[in-house]
Design a protein around this motif. Structure first.
Motif, PDB file in Angstrom:
ATOM      1  N   MET A   1       1.436  -1.586   0.437  1.00 10.12           N
ATOM      2  CA  MET A   1       0.209   0.514  -0.267  1.00 10.12           C
ATOM      3  C   MET A   1       0.951   0.920   0.008  1.00 10.12           C
ATOM      4  N   GLY A   2       0.567   2.702  -0.845  1.00 12.91           N
ATOM      5  CA  GLY A   2       1.484   3.179  -0.840  1.00 12.91           C
ATOM      6  C   GLY A   2       2.880   3.078  -1.752  1.00 12.91           C
ATOM      7  N   ALA A   3       2.959   1.805  -2.117  1.00  9.34           N
ATOM      8  CA  ALA A   3       4.410   2.099  -2.227  1.00  9.34           C
ATOM      9  C   ALA A   3       4.104   2.598  -4.105  1.00  9.34           C
ATOM     10  N   GLY A   4       3.402   3.131  -4.895  1.00 13.67           N
ATOM     11  CA  GLY A   4       3.363   3.304  -6.448  1.00 13.67           C
ATOM     12  C   GLY A   4       3.225   2.424  -7.498  1.00 13.67           C
ATOM     13  N   LYS A   5       2.334   1.694  -6.603  1.00 18.17           N
ATOM     14  CA  LYS A   5       2.436   0.522  -8.366  1.00 18.17           C
ATOM     15  C   LYS A   5       1.120   0.942  -9.030  1.00 18.17           C
ATOM     16  N   SER A   6       0.640   2.489  -9.178  1.00 18.84           N
ATOM     17  CA  SER A   6      -0.110   2.350 -10.594  1.00 18.84           C
ATOM     18  C   SER A   6       0.876   3.302 -11.137  1.00 18.84           C
ATOM     19  N   THR A   7       1.359   4.444 -10.222  1.00 21.68           N
ATOM     20  CA  THR A   7       1.882   5.149 -10.811  1.00 21.68           C
ATOM     21  C   THR A   7       3.542   4.955 -11.719  1.00 21.68           C
ATOM     22  N   ILE A   8       4.022   3.899 -11.062  1.00 20.68           N
ATOM     23  CA  ILE A   8       4.944   3.517 -11.126  1.00 20.68           C
ATOM     24  C   ILE A   8       4.811   2.804 -12.412  1.00 20.68           C
ATOM     25  N   GLY A   9       3.398   1.152 -12.349  1.00 15.51           N
ATOM     26  CA  GLY A   9       2.970   0.534 -13.841  1.00 15.51           C
ATOM     27  C   GLY A   9       2.532   1.431 -14.900  1.00 15.51           C
ATOM     28  N   ARG A  10       2.104   2.530 -14.694  1.00 11.98           N
ATOM     29  CA  ARG A  10       1.143   3.178 -16.088  1.00 11.98           C
ATOM     30  C   ARG A  10       2.620   3.731 -16.738  1.00 11.98           C
ATOM     31  N   LEU A  11       4.238   4.150 -15.721  1.00  8.37           N
ATOM     32  CA  LEU A  11       5.079   4.638 -16.851  1.00  8.37           C
ATOM     33  C   LEU A  11       5.621   3.583 -17.183  1.00  8.37           C
ATOM     34  N   LEU A  12       5.949   2.665 -16.512  1.00 12.01           N
ATOM     35  CA  LEU A  12       6.515   1.308 -16.573  1.00 12.01           C
ATOM     36  C   LEU A  12       6.337   0.787 -18.167  1.00 12.01           C
ATOM     37  N   ALA A  13       4.784   0.560 -17.946  1.00 14.20           N
ATOM     38  CA  ALA A  13       3.727   0.333 -19.063  1.00 14.20           C
ATOM     39  C   ALA A  13       4.412   1.155 -20.630  1.00 14.20           C
ATOM     40  N   LYS A  14       4.439   2.510 -20.533  1.00 11.29           N
ATOM     41  CA  LYS A  14       4.438   3.610 -20.986  1.00 11.29           C
ATOM     42  C   LYS A  14       6.020   3.175 -21.789  1.00 11.29           C
ATOM     43  N   GLU A  15       6.847   2.856 -20.529  1.00  9.90           N
ATOM     44  CA  GLU A  15       8.358   2.713 -21.226  1.00  9.90           C
ATOM     45  C   GLU A  15       8.754   1.186 -22.398  1.00  9.90           C
ATOM     46  N   LEU A  16       8.028   0.278 -22.064  1.00 10.08           N
ATOM     47  CA  LEU A  16       7.741  -0.707 -22.472  1.00 10.08           C
ATOM     48  C   LEU A  16       6.516  -0.748 -23.596  1.00 10.08           C
ATOM     49  N   ARG A  17       6.086  -0.028 -23.981  1.00 10.60           N
ATOM     50  CA  ARG A  17       5.058   0.028 -25.998  1.00 10.60           C
ATOM     51  C   ARG A  17       3.853  -0.769 -24.868  1.00 10.60           C
ATOM     52  N   LEU A  18       3.177  -1.316 -23.731  1.00  9.39           N
ATOM     53  CA  LEU A  18       2.515  -2.351 -23.309  1.00  9.39           C
ATOM     54  C   LEU A  18       1.208  -1.568 -22.631  1.00  9.39           C
ATOM     55  N   PRO A  19      -0.136  -2.203 -23.072  1.00 11.27           N
ATOM     56  CA  PRO A  19      -1.443  -2.127 -21.603  1.00 11.27           C
ATOM     57  C   PRO A  19      -0.782  -1.712 -20.264  1.00 11.27           C
ATOM     58  N   PHE A  20      -1.142  -1.307 -19.628  1.00  9.41           N
ATOM     59  CA  PHE A  20      -0.945  -0.745 -18.740  1.00  9.41           C
ATOM     60  C   PHE A  20      -2.322  -1.496 -17.490  1.00  9.41           C
ATOM     61  N   LYS A  21      -2.394  -1.833 -16.773  1.00  8.25           N
ATOM     62  CA  LYS A  21      -3.868  -2.611 -16.345  1.00  8.25           C
ATOM     63  C   LYS A  21      -3.998  -2.603 -14.709  1.00  8.25           C
ATOM     64  N   ASP A  22      -4.818  -2.378 -13.594  1.00 10.06           N
ATOM     65  CA  ASP A  22      -4.719  -1.783 -12.202  1.00 10.06           C
ATOM     66  C   ASP A  22      -6.110  -2.654 -12.362  1.00 10.06           C
ATOM     67  N   SER A  23      -5.679  -4.208 -11.073  1.00  9.08           N
ATOM     68  CA  SER A  23      -6.817  -4.708 -10.834  1.00  9.08           C
ATOM     69  C   SER A  23      -7.954  -4.235 -10.049  1.00  9.08           C
ATOM     70  N   ASP A  24      -7.302  -3.150  -9.145  1.00 11.77           N
ATOM     71  CA  ASP A  24      -8.551  -2.830  -8.612  1.00 11.77           C
ATOM     72  C   ASP A  24      -9.451  -1.910  -9.302  1.00 11.77           C
ATOM     73  N   LYS A  25      -8.670  -0.761 -10.312  1.00 15.67           N
ATOM     74  CA  LYS A  25      -9.942  -0.040 -11.525  1.00 15.67           C
ATOM     75  C   LYS A  25     -10.616  -0.801 -12.459  1.00 15.67           C
ATOM     76  N   GLU A  26      -9.843  -2.270 -12.267  1.00 10.95           N
ATOM     77  CA  GLU A  26     -10.398  -3.590 -13.803  1.00 10.95           C
ATOM     78  C   GLU A  26     -11.943  -3.451 -12.598  1.00 10.95           C
TER      79      GLU A  26
END
Length: 163
Positions: A1-26
């Protein structure tokens, strides 16, 4: 909790040119309800059942960066799906940093208590070994900008042997 999973995940997905999904948001999008409401109505067990189904579904997709909720590792089925689905990056954050990052967030049902620090310490004691058990990479995120964390993840991913 509060580790930055969503923020870092979005940035990582952008760098990798992959879609990003957050299980909670889904889960929220599919149910039309937010996580605290699901916890209130269905309890933690009901939420965890929804979470498990969502993680299993997303982990079957190819080429996705997935951020899970903090408690996803509690269920063996989730740990198995995550390991089978791809590389697992554990964003480790100290309890002190978690307290600071979640202090004003009202969307965290487990922290609606008089002593969120105790809750976070108790959760860390249970969850940390489970994260470490399945992680391909462990990254410390305390006091680090998300872009720097993403660059470290990318560098470390390149060094991993193929599966």
């Amino acid at each position: 909790m509060g580790a930055g999973k969503s923020t870092i995940g979005r940035l990582l997905a952008k760098e990798l040119r992959l879609p990003f999904k957050d299980s909670d948001k889904e889960i929220e999008q599919r149910t039309g309800a937010d996580i605290p409401w699901i916890f209130d109505v269905e309890g933690e067990q009901g939420f965890r059942d929804r979470e498990q189904a969502m993680i299993e579904e997303i982990c079957e997709e190819d080429g996705v960066v997935l951020a899970t909720g903090g408690g996803a590792v509690l269920r063996p089925a989730n740990r198995q799906a995550l390991r089978a689905g791809g590389r697992v990056v554990y964003l480790h954050t100290s309890v002190e940093q978690q307290i600071e990052r979640t202090a004003r967030d009202r969307n965290r049902p487990l922290l609606r208590t008089a002593d969120p620090g105790k809750v976070l310490r108790d959760l860390m004691a249970i969850r940390d070994p489970l994260y470490r058990e399945i992680a391909d990479i462990i990254i410390e995120t305390d006091e680090r900008p998300p872009r720097l964390v993403v660059q470290e993840i990318l560098a470390r991913l390149q060094k991993l042997p193929p599966r």
